[in-house]
Design a protein around this motif. Structure first.
Motif, PDB file in Angstrom:
ATOM      1  N   CYS A  15       0.824  -1.208   0.000  1.00  0.00           N
ATOM      2  CA  CYS A  15       0.000   0.000   0.000  1.00  0.00           C
ATOM      3  C   CYS A  15       0.863   1.264   0.000  1.00  0.00           C
ATOM      4  CB  CYS A  15      -0.931  -0.009   1.207  1.00  0.00           C
ATOM      5  SG  CYS A  15      -2.245  -1.243   1.103  1.00  0.00           S
ATOM      6  N   GLN A  34      -6.905   3.491   3.125  1.00  0.00           N
ATOM      7  CA  GLN A  34      -7.952   2.900   2.305  1.00  0.00           C
ATOM      8  C   GLN A  34      -7.465   1.590   1.683  1.00  0.00           C
ATOM      9  OE1 GLN A  34      -9.569   5.514  -0.647  1.00  0.00           O
ATOM     10  NE2 GLN A  34     -10.973   3.983  -1.480  1.00  0.00           N
ATOM     11  N   CYS A  35      -6.234   1.574   1.239  1.00  0.00           N
ATOM     12  CA  CYS A  35      -5.654   0.378   0.633  1.00  0.00           C
ATOM     13  C   CYS A  35      -5.582  -0.765   1.650  1.00  0.00           C
ATOM     14  CB  CYS A  35      -4.259   0.694   0.098  1.00  0.00           C
ATOM     15  SG  CYS A  35      -3.373  -0.746  -0.559  1.00  0.00           S
ATOM     16  N   GLY A  37      -7.328  -1.042   4.425  1.00  0.00           N
ATOM     17  CA  GLY A  37      -8.691  -1.433   4.789  1.00  0.00           C
ATOM     18  C   GLY A  37      -9.327  -2.339   3.753  1.00  0.00           C
ATOM     19  N   ASP A  38      -9.154  -2.016   2.465  1.00  0.00           N
ATOM     20  CA  ASP A  38      -9.711  -2.851   1.400  1.00  0.00           C
ATOM     21  C   ASP A  38      -9.081  -4.241   1.411  1.00  0.00           C
ATOM     22  OD1 ASP A  38     -11.297  -0.753   0.613  1.00  0.00           O
ATOM     23  OD2 ASP A  38      -9.980  -0.111  -1.031  1.00  0.00           O
ATOM     24  N   SER A  39      -7.769  -4.280   1.645  1.00  0.00           N
ATOM     25  CA  SER A  39      -7.080  -5.569   1.681  1.00  0.00           C
ATOM     26  C   SER A  39      -7.569  -6.436   2.843  1.00  0.00           C
ATOM     27  CB  SER A  39      -5.569  -5.356   1.786  1.00  0.00           C
ATOM     28  OG  SER A  39      -4.891  -6.587   1.889  1.00  0.00           O
ATOM     29  N   ALA A  41     -10.448  -6.156   4.391  1.00  0.00           N
ATOM     30  CA  ALA A  41     -11.836  -6.531   4.136  1.00  0.00           C
ATOM     31  C   ALA A  41     -11.916  -7.714   3.178  1.00  0.00           C
ATOM     32  CB  ALA A  41     -12.615  -5.338   3.570  1.00  0.00           C
ATOM     33  N   ASN A  42     -11.075  -7.706   2.149  1.00  0.00           N
ATOM     34  CA  ASN A  42     -11.063  -8.804   1.198  1.00  0.00           C
ATOM     35  C   ASN A  42     -10.632 -10.108   1.865  1.00  0.00           C
ATOM     36  OD1 ASN A  42     -11.107  -9.826  -1.664  1.00  0.00           O
ATOM     37  ND2 ASN A  42      -8.944 -10.170  -1.195  1.00  0.00           N
ATOM     38  N   SER A 272     -20.581 -11.521   2.048  1.00  0.00           N
ATOM     39  CA  SER A 272     -19.627 -10.573   2.620  1.00  0.00           C
ATOM     40  C   SER A 272     -20.039 -10.260   4.055  1.00  0.00           C
ATOM     41  CB  SER A 272     -19.588  -9.275   1.806  1.00  0.00           C
ATOM     42  OG  SER A 272     -18.802  -8.293   2.452  1.00  0.00           O
ATOM     43  N   THR A 274     -18.111  -7.695   5.680  1.00  0.00           N
ATOM     44  CA  THR A 274     -17.419  -6.441   5.996  1.00  0.00           C
ATOM     45  C   THR A 274     -18.182  -5.197   5.566  1.00  0.00           C
ATOM     46  OG1 THR A 274     -16.188  -6.592   3.906  1.00  0.00           O
ATOM     47  CG2 THR A 274     -15.158  -7.535   5.879  1.00  0.00           C
TER      48      THR A 274
END
Length: 528
Positions: A15, A34-35, A37-39, A41-42, A272, A274
């Motif tokens: 990130c 954000q990067c 968090g997205d990782s 969450a995935n 999902s 998240t």
């Protein structure tokens, strides 16, 4: 200028490398957060689907135990192998063509409708492999529904052919029509049918109605077990003969395993955990699943008690009806588990328990032999579970799960459009399954590949198909095994007067002393 990301980097390093050094430090921090968090969450969603898929696949053990407990001891191995072949056939069928027919080329931004998917055969070009695993577990569940219905009289080759056909073609078309964004019934389409589409949160219609309808067609064409409704001369029995399973304990164990796995079945359908509102949706799903199962169990048990009391003057508490009532409640709530209030789940389950009992007794009156009551549990409740969405769907719950939709349940103030879409979904699934599986089973029957022979059915499919059973037969005399003696015993008894009067006694292994004495004399003193 951003740096290149390599496979050996941690999430933080990757990130950081992706952040733009030419912007302010605060903007770089925002991008990195954000990067990350997205990782995360995935990763959490991937684990959520892995866990849910594992629970759904574990339901195969529940189906296996339920079938094993419901059949006679002489057919246990055969029943277990058919359950195993369901999982294997579903894996190969859904990997090769099933997933492509169901979800191939899905595009949530494309308004065009298609009858069947045309891409991603053999998983080529599929990035989200976890989603395939979850959907495969669903396909296997749909196929396994039929296993118990055809127990004790279906050939192995027919069963493998059926399993591949259902999971490779019939079931995927239903999935595509209801769940794919290109499906003509899909509620997640860009332009859903009449602004609503057919809503099936976790598979009452797609999974259970498909499997249950197939089970009804198959058992109707296959015919009842020998001696179930007719005597050996073909005369209708005044009271149908019961074929009690050899282990009630295995049946109850299977029911509990299925209930446990159903939390993965229903909760995992959120796909999902998240999202902002997803924890609320998943929590509601779990609660509704529990309440509907419990309510249906009590309803089936109490209704049967009152029925017996009115009919015979003395009520009885049936473990079988209570157990299958529980499963009926689970099927009935599957389609609406994320969009109805808990009180509605109790009502849905209670009605499901009574519907199960009514359908189970109706099948017996119609002389349709369902060894494990799969049709009342899955087909009847698949229909009911689809229709309840159009009756009880709450507008607020619908908005959380599906966004803005054109209608909701008529008991909750809806205008009836959703209910019409649900009815259309039911008619489509039944019509599609009937049009494909009826001629398919007729063909198997015509070729002689469908039903086991009368002698195999009497002796038991374990002895016919499984060498290990023949080897393990205990020797009773110096020259022959029990399997051989059983065949000779039956051939001799078939000529006796006692067999002509009561052939079912021999099938059940309860030949009289007179029969056995006569047989022993005819065979001679050299041993069995």
């Amino acid at each position: 200028m951003t740096q290149a990301v390599t496979a050996d980097m941690t999430v933080y390093e990757a990130c950081k490398a992706l952040s733009d050094p030419n912007v302010s430090q605060m903007d770089q921090y925002d991008t990195m957060l954000q990067c990350i968090g997205d990782s995360n969450a995935n990763s959490i969603d991937t684990f959520f689907l892995i866990y849910s898929s594992s629970l759904v696949f574990f339901m195969q053990a529940g189906f296996a135990m339920l079938c094993a407990g419901c059949v006679q001891l002489k057919n246990v191995q055969n029943s277990m192998l058919k359950n195993l072949l369901d999982a294997c056939g579903a894996a190969l069928g859904f990997w090769s063509v099933g997933y492509a027919f169901a979800y191939g080329g899905s595009d949530f931004n494309d308004p065009n409708k298609t009858f069947i998917g045309t891409e991603n055969f053999f998983l080529m070009g599929v990035d989200d492999l976890m989603f395939w695993l979850f959907q495969f577990a669903f396909a296997a569940s749909s196929a396994t529904i039929v296993a118990g219905t055809l127990a004790e009289r279906c050939q192995m080759s027919a069963y493998l052919c059926y399993s591949l056909t259902l999971t490779g073609f019939v079931y995927p078309v239903v999935v595509h029509s209801v769940w794919s964004p290109q499906g003509f019934l899909s509620a997640r389409s860009v332009n859903p049918l009449w602004g609503v589409g057919t809503i099936d949160f976790a598979g009452s219609c797609v999974v259970h109605l498909t499997g249950g309808s197939t089970a009804l067609i198959a058992t109707y064409l296959l015919g009842p077990r020998r001696g179930r409704f007719h005597d050996h001369r073909g005369n209708v029995l005044e009271t149908p003969k019961e074929f009690p399973g050899h282990s009630v304990a295995l049946q109850v164990l299977g029911a509990f395993i299925l209930w446990f796995g159903w939390y993965g079945f229903n909760c995992g359908s959120a796909q999902s955990i998240t999202g902002l509102d997803n924890p609320k949706i998943v929590s509601l799903v779990a609660v509704n699943t529990t309440l509907a199962a419990a309510s249906a169990c009590v309803a089936a048990l109490a209704t049967n008690y009152l029925y017996d009391e009115r009919k015979t003057g003395e009520g009885s508490f049936s473990l079988t009806y209570a157990m299958n009532g529980t499963l009926a409640g689970l099927v009935s709530i599957t389609g609406a588990c994320g969009i109805v209030e808990p009180w509605a789940a109790v009502v849905i389950g209670f009605i499901a328990g009574m519907l199960y009992l009514f359908t189970s007794k109706l099948l017996v009156r119609m002389r349709i032999d369902d060894a494990v009551d799969a049709v009342p549990v899955h087909m009847t409740q698949g229909i009911w579970g689809t229709l309840v969405v159009g009756l009880f769907a709450d507008s607020n719950r619908m908005k959380l799960a599906y966004g803005d939709v054109g209608d909701f349940g008529i008991f909750m103030g809806g205008n009836g459009t959703l209910l019409v879409c649900q009815i259309l979904g039911v008619l489509f699934v039944i019509g599609w399954v009937l049009s494909i599986m009826f001629p398919f089973f007729c063909l198997l029957n015509y070729m002689g590949w469908f039903r086991a022979s009368a002698s195999d059915e009497v002796e038991g499919l374990d002895s016919r198909y499984h060498a290990s059973t023949r080897k393990l037969n205990t020797k009773i005399g110096p020259t022959a095994s029990y399997g051989q003696s059983n065949q000779r015993l039956r051939r001799t008894l078939e000529t006796s007067d006692d067999f002509q009067d009561n052939p079912s006694d021999v099938d059940a292994g309860t030949a009289t002393g007179k029969d056995i004495s006569a047989t022993a004399k005819s065979i001679g003193a050299g041993g069995w």
